[in-house]
Motif scaffolding. Sequence first.
Motif, short mmCIF file in Angstrom:
data_model
loop_
_atom_site.label_atom_id
_atom_site.label_comp_id
_atom_site.label_asym_id
_atom_site.label_seq_id
_atom_site.Cartn_x
_atom_site.Cartn_y
_atom_site.Cartn_z
N UNK A 162 0.82 -1.21 0.00
CA UNK A 162 0.00 0.00 0.00
C UNK A 162 0.86 1.26 0.00
N UNK A 163 2.02 1.16 0.57
CA UNK A 163 2.90 2.32 0.66
C UNK A 163 3.44 2.73 -0.70
N UNK A 164 3.70 1.77 -1.54
CA UNK A 164 4.27 2.06 -2.86
C UNK A 164 3.31 1.73 -3.98
N UNK A 165 2.06 2.01 -3.77
CA UNK A 165 1.05 1.78 -4.77
C UNK A 165 0.90 3.06 -5.60
N UNK A 166 1.44 3.07 -6.82
CA UNK A 166 1.43 4.30 -7.62
C UNK A 166 0.03 4.84 -7.89
N UNK A 167 -0.94 3.95 -8.12
CA UNK A 167 -2.30 4.42 -8.39
C UNK A 167 -2.88 5.11 -7.16
N UNK A 168 -2.74 4.48 -6.01
CA UNK A 168 -3.24 5.08 -4.76
C UNK A 168 -2.54 6.41 -4.51
N UNK A 169 -1.24 6.45 -4.70
CA UNK A 169 -0.48 7.68 -4.48
C UNK A 169 -0.95 8.80 -5.40
N UNK A 170 -1.30 8.47 -6.64
CA UNK A 170 -1.82 9.46 -7.57
C UNK A 170 -3.11 10.07 -7.03
N UNK A 171 -4.04 9.24 -6.57
CA UNK A 171 -5.32 9.74 -6.08
C UNK A 171 -5.15 10.49 -4.76
N UNK A 172 -4.19 10.09 -3.93
CA UNK A 172 -3.89 10.86 -2.73
C UNK A 172 -3.39 12.25 -3.11
N UNK A 173 -2.58 12.33 -4.15
CA UNK A 173 -2.10 13.62 -4.64
C UNK A 173 -3.24 14.48 -5.17
N UNK A 174 -4.20 13.86 -5.85
CA UNK A 174 -5.38 14.60 -6.33
C UNK A 174 -6.11 15.21 -5.14
N UNK A 175 -6.32 14.42 -4.09
CA UNK A 175 -6.98 14.95 -2.89
C UNK A 175 -6.15 16.04 -2.24
N UNK A 176 -4.85 15.81 -2.13
CA UNK A 176 -3.97 16.79 -1.51
C UNK A 176 -4.04 18.13 -2.25
N UNK A 177 -3.97 18.09 -3.57
CA UNK A 177 -4.01 19.32 -4.36
C UNK A 177 -5.36 20.03 -4.21
N UNK A 178 -6.43 19.25 -4.12
CA UNK A 178 -7.75 19.85 -3.96
C UNK A 178 -7.88 20.51 -2.60
N UNK A 179 -7.35 19.85 -1.57
CA UNK A 179 -7.34 20.45 -0.22
C UNK A 179 -6.50 21.73 -0.24
N UNK A 180 -5.38 21.68 -0.90
CA UNK A 180 -4.52 22.86 -1.01
C UNK A 180 -5.26 24.00 -1.74
N UNK A 181 -5.96 23.67 -2.81
CA UNK A 181 -6.74 24.69 -3.52
C UNK A 181 -7.83 25.27 -2.61
#
Length: 76
Positions: free
Chosen positions: A6-25
């Motif tokens: 789970x730590x190195x799951x590229x797909x999950x990490x991508x969607x976490x980044x989408x959420x992170x950027x949205x929170x940042x916005x």
Amino acid sequence: MFDAPSRWNPERNLWLEVLYRTVEDATKGPRHTPTAHDKVRIKESARDYLTRPSRDLAMVCALAGVDMGAVIEAMR
């Protein structure tokens, strides 16, 4: 020892980044916008997205491996 899959799951990490950027916005506004009006509009849109249940937010949260209800509650 550690949860490598789970730590190195590229797909999950991508969607976490989408959420992170949205929170940042939603909290700071977008990084690059042509006008102050656009920054405010994007910020408000991100806040609405993160504080109201929707199919899209549910899908993004599921793919990121986070609870949509927890995201909404944290953003409120």
